[in-house]
Design a protein around this motif. Structure first.
Motif, PDB file in Angstrom:
ATOM      1  N   SER A  66       4.680  18.454   2.261  1.00 60.16           N
ATOM      2  CA  SER A  66       4.266  17.509   3.302  1.00 60.16           C
ATOM      3  C   SER A  66       4.134  16.121   2.701  1.00 60.16           C
ATOM      4  CB  SER A  66       2.925  17.916   3.928  1.00 60.16           C
ATOM      5  OG  SER A  66       1.874  17.669   3.013  1.00 60.16           O
ATOM      6  N   SER A  67       4.318  15.130   3.551  1.00 59.46           N
ATOM      7  CA  SER A  67       4.088  13.738   3.197  1.00 59.46           C
ATOM      8  C   SER A  67       3.190  13.168   4.282  1.00 59.46           C
ATOM      9  CB  SER A  67       5.418  12.978   3.152  1.00 59.46           C
ATOM     10  OG  SER A  67       5.187  11.585   2.994  1.00 59.46           O
ATOM     11  N   GLU A  68       2.044  12.620   3.862  1.00 55.70           N
ATOM     12  CA  GLU A  68       1.094  12.092   4.841  1.00 55.70           C
ATOM     13  C   GLU A  68       0.626  10.718   4.387  1.00 55.70           C
ATOM     14  OE1 GLU A  68      -1.428  15.487   6.606  1.00 55.70           O
ATOM     15  OE2 GLU A  68      -1.040  16.037   4.511  1.00 55.70           O
ATOM     16  N   ARG A  69       0.657   9.786   5.330  1.00 55.79           N
ATOM     17  CA  ARG A  69       0.166   8.439   5.058  1.00 55.79           C
ATOM     18  C   ARG A  69      -0.926   8.119   6.056  1.00 55.79           C
ATOM     19  NH1 ARG A  69       2.659   3.875   5.366  1.00 55.79           N
ATOM     20  NH2 ARG A  69       3.747   4.412   7.265  1.00 55.79           N
ATOM     21  N   GLY A  70      -1.912   7.369   5.596  1.00 52.60           N
ATOM     22  CA  GLY A  70      -2.995   7.017   6.489  1.00 52.60           C
ATOM     23  C   GLY A  70      -3.968   6.046   5.864  1.00 52.60           C
ATOM     24  N   VAL A  71      -5.153   6.014   6.455  1.00 50.57           N
ATOM     25  CA  VAL A  71      -6.207   5.087   6.069  1.00 50.57           C
ATOM     26  C   VAL A  71      -7.488   5.893   5.867  1.00 50.57           C
ATOM     27  CG1 VAL A  71      -7.425   2.963   6.698  1.00 50.57           C
ATOM     28  CG2 VAL A  71      -5.142   3.407   7.628  1.00 50.57           C
ATOM     29  N   TYR A  72      -8.234   5.535   4.830  1.00 51.52           N
ATOM     30  CA  TYR A  72      -9.540   6.177   4.641  1.00 51.52           C
ATOM     31  C   TYR A  72     -10.641   5.133   4.722  1.00 51.52           C
ATOM     32  CZ  TYR A  72      -9.412   4.481  -0.181  1.00 51.52           C
ATOM     33  OH  TYR A  72      -9.344   3.691  -1.301  1.00 51.52           O
ATOM     34  N   ARG A  73     -11.824   5.619   5.080  1.00 50.72           N
ATOM     35  CA  ARG A  73     -13.056   4.816   5.035  1.00 50.72           C
ATOM     36  C   ARG A  73     -14.027   5.593   4.160  1.00 50.72           C
ATOM     37  NH1 ARG A  73     -15.405   3.354  10.573  1.00 50.72           N
ATOM     38  NH2 ARG A  73     -15.578   5.592  10.721  1.00 50.72           N
TER      39      ARG A  73
ATOM     40  N   GLU B  87     -25.403   0.407   3.390  1.00 50.51           N
ATOM     41  CA  GLU B  87     -24.195   1.152   3.072  1.00 50.51           C
ATOM     42  C   GLU B  87     -23.175   0.229   2.401  1.00 50.51           C
ATOM     43  OE1 GLU B  87     -23.907   4.371   6.696  1.00 50.51           O
ATOM     44  OE2 GLU B  87     -22.765   2.511   6.849  1.00 50.51           O
ATOM     45  N   ASN B  88     -22.424   0.791   1.488  1.00 48.23           N
ATOM     46  CA  ASN B  88     -21.256   0.126   0.920  1.00 48.23           C
ATOM     47  C   ASN B  88     -20.042   0.833   1.513  1.00 48.23           C
ATOM     48  OD1 ASN B  88     -22.523  -1.622  -1.205  1.00 48.23           O
ATOM     49  ND2 ASN B  88     -23.344   0.381  -1.778  1.00 48.23           N
ATOM     50  N   VAL B  89     -19.125   0.077   2.097  1.00 47.39           N
ATOM     51  CA  VAL B  89     -17.970   0.667   2.757  1.00 47.39           C
ATOM     52  C   VAL B  89     -16.696   0.087   2.159  1.00 47.39           C
ATOM     53  CG1 VAL B  89     -16.797   1.042   4.966  1.00 47.39           C
ATOM     54  CG2 VAL B  89     -19.294   0.937   4.890  1.00 47.39           C
ATOM     55  N   TRP B  90     -15.763   0.979   1.826  1.00 44.87           N
ATOM     56  CA  TRP B  90     -14.447   0.584   1.330  1.00 44.87           C
ATOM     57  C   TRP B  90     -13.388   1.231   2.203  1.00 44.87           C
ATOM     58  CZ3 TRP B  90     -18.307   2.372  -1.907  1.00 44.87           C
ATOM     59  CH2 TRP B  90     -18.788   1.464  -2.848  1.00 44.87           C
ATOM     60  N   TYR B  91     -12.284   0.531   2.337  1.00 49.57           N
ATOM     61  CA  TYR B  91     -11.137   1.033   3.094  1.00 49.57           C
ATOM     62  C   TYR B  91      -9.913   1.010   2.195  1.00 49.57           C
ATOM     63  CZ  TYR B  91     -14.013   0.103   7.193  1.00 49.57           C
ATOM     64  OH  TYR B  91     -15.021   0.093   8.117  1.00 49.57           O
ATOM     65  N   GLY B  92      -9.000   1.915   2.445  1.00 49.05           N
ATOM     66  CA  GLY B  92      -7.746   1.911   1.708  1.00 49.05           C
ATOM     67  C   GLY B  92      -6.675   2.700   2.427  1.00 49.05           C
ATOM     68  N   MET B  93      -5.461   2.409   2.059  1.00 52.92           N
ATOM     69  CA  MET B  93      -4.313   3.175   2.540  1.00 52.92           C
ATOM     70  C   MET B  93      -4.063   4.288   1.532  1.00 52.92           C
ATOM     71  SD  MET B  93      -3.352   1.443   5.258  1.00 52.92           S
ATOM     72  CE  MET B  93      -1.717   2.033   5.615  1.00 52.92           C
ATOM     73  N   PHE B  94      -3.602   5.434   2.013  1.00 50.55           N
ATOM     74  CA  PHE B  94      -3.255   6.525   1.113  1.00 50.55           C
ATOM     75  C   PHE B  94      -1.892   7.093   1.481  1.00 50.55           C
ATOM     76  CE2 PHE B  94      -5.423   8.739   4.581  1.00 50.55           C
ATOM     77  CZ  PHE B  94      -4.600   9.831   4.809  1.00 50.55           C
ATOM     78  N   HIS B  95      -1.268   7.683   0.496  1.00 48.96           N
ATOM     79  CA  HIS B  95      -0.038   8.452   0.701  1.00 48.96           C
ATOM     80  C   HIS B  95      -0.145   9.663  -0.202  1.00 48.96           C
ATOM     81  CE1 HIS B  95       4.664   8.568   0.835  1.00 48.96           C
ATOM     82  NE2 HIS B  95       4.101   9.674   1.271  1.00 48.96           N
ATOM     83  N   THR B  96      -0.116  10.840   0.402  1.00 52.52           N
ATOM     84  CA  THR B  96      -0.166  12.075  -0.371  1.00 52.52           C
ATOM     85  C   THR B  96       1.098  12.884  -0.142  1.00 52.52           C
ATOM     86  OG1 THR B  96      -1.305  13.275   1.391  1.00 52.52           O
ATOM     87  CG2 THR B  96      -2.687  12.287  -0.324  1.00 52.52           C
ATOM     88  N   ILE B  97       1.477  13.597  -1.167  1.00 53.37           N
ATOM     89  CA  ILE B  97       2.511  14.623  -1.079  1.00 53.37           C
ATOM     90  C   ILE B  97       1.805  15.915  -1.455  1.00 53.37           C
ATOM     91  CG2 ILE B  97       4.714  15.492  -1.973  1.00 53.37           C
ATOM     92  CD1 ILE B  97       5.030  12.767  -0.599  1.00 53.37           C
ATOM     93  N   CYS B  98       1.906  16.896  -0.587  1.00 53.44           N
ATOM     94  CA  CYS B  98       1.288  18.199  -0.858  1.00 53.44           C
ATOM     95  C   CYS B  98       2.380  19.255  -0.949  1.00 53.44           C
ATOM     96  CB  CYS B  98       0.294  18.570   0.238  1.00 53.44           C
ATOM     97  SG  CYS B  98      -1.129  17.473   0.314  1.00 53.44           S
TER      98      CYS B  98
END
Length: 158
Positions: free
Chosen positions: A88-95, A105-116
């Motif tokens: 699988s290939s999945e792209r998205g955003v995390y908080r 609270e400390n909050v960070w955001y980022g884009m991710f791309h995983t291959i499973c």
């Protein structure tokens, strides 16, 4: 194209335990989600490494959070989910939220791309890349994605 049955398996094997391990502050549960052949890329710092190096970094980071009595929460939104029978290939955003006792609270955001990859009936992360894209990823980017349960089998928002 994403297959709904495969997405359910990946959610069960990767994304739900990923969030649970963060909330529990459990580095070993988190590390177990990765293939021994994993390649980890941290776009912000330009770091790339394999399983042993990445595991060590994770243990140190989780330990630092525990010493500070922090509580972690990570949430994901997906922009793209493509699956096959064993990859699988999945792209998205995390908080990522880190909360300390008696502080904001400390909050960070980022884009991710995983291959499973699926091996012996279980999905594991084989490649994990993330970046905050030079600080341009934020709440608006996060809310533009879909939650794992809402993702349609069309495979992409793009």
């Amino acid at each position: 194209m994403a297959n709904a049955d495969v997405l359910t398996q990946i959610n069960r094997d990767i994304w739900i335990p990923f969030s649970t391990a963060y909330a529990a502050g459990d580095p070993e549960a988190f590390i177990a989600l990765h293939s021994p052949e994993v390649i980890r890329v941290e776009g912000n710092g330009g770091w790339i490494g394999g399983f042993e190096e990445y595991s060590g970094r994770l243990r140190e980071w989780f330990q630092w959070v525990a010493v500070q009595e922090g509580q972690l929460e990570i949430q994901f939104r997906f922009l793209e989910r493509h699956t096959g029978d064993d990859a699988s290939s999945e792209r998205g955003v995390y908080r990522l939220t880190l909360t300390y006792p008696d502080t904001d609270e400390n909050v960070w955001y980022g884009m991710f791309h995983t291959i499973c990859r699926k091996r012996n009936g279980v999905w594991r992360i084989a490649l994990d890349y993330d970046s905050d894209e030079g600080g341009t990823v934020g709440e608006e980017t996060f809310t533009s994605g879909r939650e794992m349960e809402q993702f349609e089998t069309s495979g992409s928002l793009l």
